[in-house]
Design an enzyme around this catalytic site. Structure first.
Site, PDB file in Angstrom:
ATOM      1  N   THR A  38       0.742  -0.891   0.308  1.00 27.24           N
ATOM      2  CA  THR A  38      -0.111  -0.107   0.444  1.00 27.24           C
ATOM      3  C   THR A  38       0.881   1.314   0.090  1.00 27.24           C
ATOM      4  O   THR A  38       1.556   1.156   0.583  1.00 27.24           O
ATOM      5  CB  THR A  38      -0.940  -0.045   1.386  1.00 27.24           C
ATOM      6  OG1 THR A  38      -0.220  -0.178   2.136  1.00 27.24           O
ATOM      7  CG2 THR A  38      -2.068  -1.531   0.929  1.00 27.24           C
ATOM      8  N   GLY A 146      12.795   6.395   3.577  1.00 26.18           N
ATOM      9  CA  GLY A 146      12.445   6.830   5.418  1.00 26.18           C
ATOM     10  C   GLY A 146      13.212   5.902   5.844  1.00 26.18           C
ATOM     11  O   GLY A 146      14.754   5.927   5.378  1.00 26.18           O
ATOM     12  N   ILE A 186       7.798   6.875  20.554  1.00 23.09           N
ATOM     13  CA  ILE A 186       7.393   6.222  20.393  1.00 23.09           C
ATOM     14  C   ILE A 186       7.346   5.185  21.646  1.00 23.09           C
ATOM     15  O   ILE A 186       5.640   4.436  21.834  1.00 23.09           O
ATOM     16  CB  ILE A 186       7.742   5.153  18.908  1.00 23.09           C
ATOM     17  CG1 ILE A 186       8.362   5.996  17.877  1.00 23.09           C
ATOM     18  CG2 ILE A 186       7.302   4.086  18.874  1.00 23.09           C
ATOM     19  CD1 ILE A 186       8.912   5.561  16.540  1.00 23.09           C
ATOM     20  N   GLU A 189       4.175   6.606  23.767  1.00 22.52           N
ATOM     21  CA  GLU A 189       2.560   6.741  22.996  1.00 22.52           C
ATOM     22  C   GLU A 189       2.623   5.331  23.101  1.00 22.52           C
ATOM     23  O   GLU A 189       1.203   4.868  23.344  1.00 22.52           O
ATOM     24  CB  GLU A 189       3.439   7.173  21.474  1.00 22.52           C
ATOM     25  CG  GLU A 189       3.066   8.621  21.121  1.00 22.52           C
ATOM     26  CD  GLU A 189       3.488   8.948  19.525  1.00 22.52           C
ATOM     27  OE1 GLU A 189       3.481  10.766  19.911  1.00 22.52           O
ATOM     28  OE2 GLU A 189       2.708   8.513  19.051  1.00 22.52           O
ATOM     29  N   LEU A 321      10.627  13.239  11.143  1.00 22.05           N
ATOM     30  CA  LEU A 321       9.034  13.403  11.347  1.00 22.05           C
ATOM     31  C   LEU A 321       8.052  14.140  10.172  1.00 22.05           C
ATOM     32  O   LEU A 321       8.836  14.085  10.042  1.00 22.05           O
ATOM     33  CB  LEU A 321       8.906  14.831  12.421  1.00 22.05           C
ATOM     34  CG  LEU A 321       9.475  14.605  13.563  1.00 22.05           C
ATOM     35  CD1 LEU A 321       9.385  16.334  14.157  1.00 22.05           C
ATOM     36  CD2 LEU A 321       8.303  13.860  14.473  1.00 22.05           C
ATOM     37  N   HIS A 446     -12.266  33.454  25.484  1.00 20.21           N
ATOM     38  CA  HIS A 446     -11.930  32.888  26.329  1.00 20.21           C
ATOM     39  C   HIS A 446     -13.039  32.124  26.916  1.00 20.21           C
ATOM     40  O   HIS A 446     -14.120  32.288  26.175  1.00 20.21           O
ATOM     41  CB  HIS A 446     -12.052  33.625  27.801  1.00 20.21           C
ATOM     42  CG  HIS A 446     -12.342  33.476  29.167  1.00 20.21           C
ATOM     43  ND1 HIS A 446     -11.350  33.098  29.988  1.00 20.21           N
ATOM     44  CD2 HIS A 446     -13.321  33.789  30.101  1.00 20.21           C
ATOM     45  CE1 HIS A 446     -12.008  32.058  31.417  1.00 20.21           C
ATOM     46  NE2 HIS A 446     -12.975  33.211  31.511  1.00 20.21           N
TER      47      HIS A 446
HETATM   48  P1  FAD Z   1       8.604   6.266   4.931  1.00 22.32           P
HETATM   49  O1  FAD Z   1       7.503   6.938   5.052  1.00 22.32           O
HETATM   50  O2  FAD Z   1       9.308   5.573   5.504  1.00 22.32           O
HETATM   51  O3  FAD Z   1       8.475   5.721   3.779  1.00 22.32           O
HETATM   52  C1  FAD Z   1       9.403   5.353   3.032  1.00 22.32           C
HETATM   53  C2  FAD Z   1       8.975   3.877   1.780  1.00 22.32           C
HETATM   54  O4  FAD Z   1       9.313   3.857   0.804  1.00 22.32           O
HETATM   55  C3  FAD Z   1       8.049   2.685   2.764  1.00 22.32           C
HETATM   56  O5  FAD Z   1       6.388   2.697   2.270  1.00 22.32           O
HETATM   57  C4  FAD Z   1       8.984   1.710   1.718  1.00 22.32           C
HETATM   58  O6  FAD Z   1       8.679   0.416   1.976  1.00 22.32           O
HETATM   59  C5  FAD Z   1       9.825   2.673   0.721  1.00 22.32           C
HETATM   60  N1  FAD Z   1      10.615   2.269   0.219  1.00 22.32           N
HETATM   61  C6  FAD Z   1      11.751   1.487   0.545  1.00 22.32           C
HETATM   62  N2  FAD Z   1      12.996   2.069  -0.158  1.00 22.32           N
HETATM   63  C7  FAD Z   1      12.303   1.456  -1.264  1.00 22.32           C
HETATM   64  C8  FAD Z   1      12.153   1.466  -2.842  1.00 22.32           C
HETATM   65  N3  FAD Z   1      14.083   0.728  -3.106  1.00 22.32           N
HETATM   66  N4  FAD Z   1      12.187   1.075  -3.426  1.00 22.32           N
HETATM   67  C9  FAD Z   1      10.766   1.210  -3.735  1.00 22.32           C
HETATM   68  N5  FAD Z   1      10.100   1.799  -2.406  1.00 22.32           N
HETATM   69  C10 FAD Z   1      10.814   2.082  -0.968  1.00 22.32           C
HETATM   70  N6  FAD Z   1       5.904  11.522  12.472  1.00 22.32           N
HETATM   71  C11 FAD Z   1       5.469  12.668  12.661  1.00 22.32           C
HETATM   72  O7  FAD Z   1       5.199  13.371  12.210  1.00 22.32           O
HETATM   73  N7  FAD Z   1       4.184  12.459  13.301  1.00 22.32           N
HETATM   74  C12 FAD Z   1       3.964  11.104  14.211  1.00 22.32           C
HETATM   75  O8  FAD Z   1       2.302  11.499  14.643  1.00 22.32           O
HETATM   76  C13 FAD Z   1       4.452   9.852  14.495  1.00 22.32           C
HETATM   77  N8  FAD Z   1       4.258   8.858  14.347  1.00 22.32           N
HETATM   78  C14 FAD Z   1       5.638   7.715  14.892  1.00 22.32           C
HETATM   79  C15 FAD Z   1       5.024   7.143  14.732  1.00 22.32           C
HETATM   80  C16 FAD Z   1       5.465   5.680  14.947  1.00 22.32           C
HETATM   81  C17 FAD Z   1       4.861   4.417  15.201  1.00 22.32           C
HETATM   82  C18 FAD Z   1       6.781   5.434  14.288  1.00 22.32           C
HETATM   83  C19 FAD Z   1       7.185   4.492  13.896  1.00 22.32           C
HETATM   84  C20 FAD Z   1       7.238   7.061  13.497  1.00 22.32           C
HETATM   85  C21 FAD Z   1       6.125   7.813  14.095  1.00 22.32           C
HETATM   86  N9  FAD Z   1       6.678   8.767  13.332  1.00 22.32           N
HETATM   87  C22 FAD Z   1       5.550   9.991  13.064  1.00 22.32           C
HETATM   88  C23 FAD Z   1       7.734   8.788  12.299  1.00 22.32           C
HETATM   89  C24 FAD Z   1       7.085   9.092  10.689  1.00 22.32           C
HETATM   90  O9  FAD Z   1       6.304   8.138  10.211  1.00 22.32           O
HETATM   91  C25 FAD Z   1       8.278   9.272   9.728  1.00 22.32           C
HETATM   92  O10 FAD Z   1       9.089  11.192  10.108  1.00 22.32           O
HETATM   93  C26 FAD Z   1       7.765   9.592   8.188  1.00 22.32           C
HETATM   94  O11 FAD Z   1       7.398   8.848   7.682  1.00 22.32           O
HETATM   95  C27 FAD Z   1       9.065   9.698   7.211  1.00 22.32           C
HETATM   96  O12 FAD Z   1       8.138   9.971   5.806  1.00 22.32           O
HETATM   97  P2  FAD Z   1       9.512   9.211   4.925  1.00 22.32           P
HETATM   98  O13 FAD Z   1       8.108   9.794   3.694  1.00 22.32           O
HETATM   99  O14 FAD Z   1      10.714  10.037   4.759  1.00 22.32           O
HETATM  100  O15 FAD Z   1       9.809   7.661   4.446  1.00 22.32           O
END
Ligand code: FAD
Length: 468
Positions: A38, A146, A186, A189, A321, A446
């Protein structure tokens, strides 16, 4: 089939999907690659969204348990249906991933399923199970791959008894006890989620307080409040090992006095941080470098060593984040179109969705002290707030830190009900450099939680609070 694009985004988390949407809006012929089933990445599937769904469900339960009777509402036979709670979480995630599918279609973004690996700086190979490898080329690439959960020496995540946040969000049977290694965002929470449904929760944290990356007073206050709710918290404690058998886990740690203590729990959640993810990305086929922590190295414009390849989000330096990743996505695309869009990283708010919530932006008080920066402080405890008293939510405080000469807001640190929403005003005040003097003069409805700002700014600007 034409396999060439103006922009290919690798990874569909908040960084990736935002980059793809912004790219398409700006006229780039755009594709996004995702290897997971997804769209949405960590945040939507196993991070922000599912954790907030469970936090919201359990917040409701906590409200019933702790506040309803006092408010004159008798609720009998309160029970937790853990499966239904997890089911609702899945539905919430699905609503969000469906929403992303819709947004991809709406913006005419091609979704490529599979793992992307650079063949050279201008093309990737897409590998997907059961399909032949395909090559795609693009003028620009954005790496948004990510992060993944990390661990510490002596602790191996087996995903059965010793679990990461991903598994902790999808347990099928409510456990009786949970040991959480790490009292960061994490950790606290998920500890809250499980404590609220009656699980015996213990947090073991290496630092001298919870939330070590935030203002010291916030972590200390949260520790007091979570202990009051029944979470066992051991700070200044170094975990040495976690050993699992079929039914439980032994976690050994060195306590404050240097004694080795062993705890036993049904599960051990490892919440010690996350590491950037570049496995299989084929960076060696480019000139892109990673630093010692494995993060893709970028310059101020988030450009890598290859001028047509950018990187954003958790895979580069900075706080992990979702909104930081989103902000960076828009910045890269705007810059590519010649629109200036700098990011001030000091103005990215940090939020923890415990109850009370915790939020901070700008400098912490400890940072100002360490740097020898003079500051004024306006601190307002919510026990003195009429709205907090009406809502039976008087825990915590709001603290503003301002420049003594010009009144500029240097930092805002909050622990209170609704802190996650309150912090937005602080970001705005800082970004537009509104002074504490001015901020104390504007009108706040208020009774609200937000009017605590007024008193805090009255104090920091030397005029004295009305409600204290
Ligand atoms: P990601 O969301 O990690 O997405 C990366 C995507 O790249 C993944 O779907 C992966 O499958 C895909 N991918 C990797 N390599 C490849 C490849 N070679 N080819 C194709 N696809 C690939 N942040 C907040 O701001 N607020 C919150 O409340 C919050 N709560 C969190 C709670 C938990 C339990 C966790 C674990 C994290 C939380 N975070 C929160 C942090 C937040 O999830 C991350 O900072 C954010 O998802 C980072 O986004 P991103 O786009 O960099 O990467």
């Amino acid at each position: 089939m034409d396999n060439s694009y103006d922009l290919i985004v690798i990874g569909s988390g908040p960084g990736g999907y935002t980059a793809a949407i912004r790219g398409a809006q700006l006229g780039f012929h755009t594709a996004i690659v995702e290897k997971y089933e997804t769209l949405g990445g960590t945040c939507t599937n196993v991070g922000c969204i599912p954790s907030k769904a469970l936090l919201d469900s359990t917040e409701l339960l906590e409200g019933i348990n702790l506040k309803a009777a006092k408010a004159g509402i008798e609720v009998e036979g309160v029970k937790v249906d853990f499966n239904r709670m997890i089911e609702r979480k899945k539905q919430v995630v699905k609503l969000n991933t469906d929403g992303l599918n819709y947004l991809m279609k709406k913006n005419k973004i091609t979704v490529l399923r599979g793992t992307a690996s650079f063949r050279d700086p201008h093309s990737i190979v897409l590998t997907a199970p059961g399909a032949e490898d395909q090559v795609y080329s693009s003028t620009y690439f954005i790496i948004a791959t990510g992060s993944k959960p990390s661990t510490i020496p002596g602790v191996t995540i087996d995903k059965k008894r010793i679990i990461s946040s991903t598994e902790a969000l999808s347990l099928t049977i409510k456990p009786s006890s949970l040991i959480v290694i790490g009292g960061g965002v994490i950790g606290v929470e998920l500890a809250s989620v499980y404590q609220r449904i009656g699980v015996k929760v213990t947090i073991v944290e290496y630092s001298d307080r919870l939330l070590p990356a935030m203002d010291k007073e916030l972590g200390k206050e949260l520790e007091k409040l979570l202990k009051r709710k029944g979470i066992g918290i051991f700070t200044s404690s170094k975990v040495l090992s976690a050993t699992a058998n079929e039914e439980s886990v032994d976690v050994s740690y060195l306590d404050k006095e240097g004694k080795t203590i062993t705890l036993n729990g049904e599960y051990c959640l490892v919440a010690v941080g996350r590491k950037p993810y570049t496995t299989g990305l084929g960076l060696s086929n480019t000139r892109i470098l990673t630093d010692q922590a494995g993060r893709v190295m970028v310059d101020d414009k988030l450009q890598t060593a290859e001028e047509n390849i950018y990187a954003i989000g958790d895979v580069i330096r900075g706080v992990m984040l979702a909104h930081k990743a989103e902000d960076e996505a828009v910045m890269v695309l705007d810059n590519l179109k010649g629109m200036k869009h700098p990011i001030n990283y000091l103005r990215i708010p940090n939020v923890v969705y415990t109850w009370p919530e915790v939020a901070g932006v700008g400098y912490t008080e400890d940072e100002l002290i360490a740097a020898g920066t003079p500051y004024n402080k306006g601190k307002f405890p919510f026990i003195a707030s009429a709205k907090a008293r009406a809502a039976d939510d008087t825990d915590g405080f709001l603290k503003v830190l301002t420049d003594p000469k010009y009144g500029e807001v240097l930092g805002v640190q909050i622990i209170s009900a609704r802190a996650a929403d309150l912090i937005a005003q602080a970001v705005l005040s800082m970004d537009f450099e509104i002074t504490d003097n001015e901020l104390a003069k504007i009108s706040y409805a208020h009774p609200t939680f937000s009017e605590a700002f007024k008193d805090a700014y009255l104090i920091s600007s030397g005029r004295g609070a009305i409600n204290l």
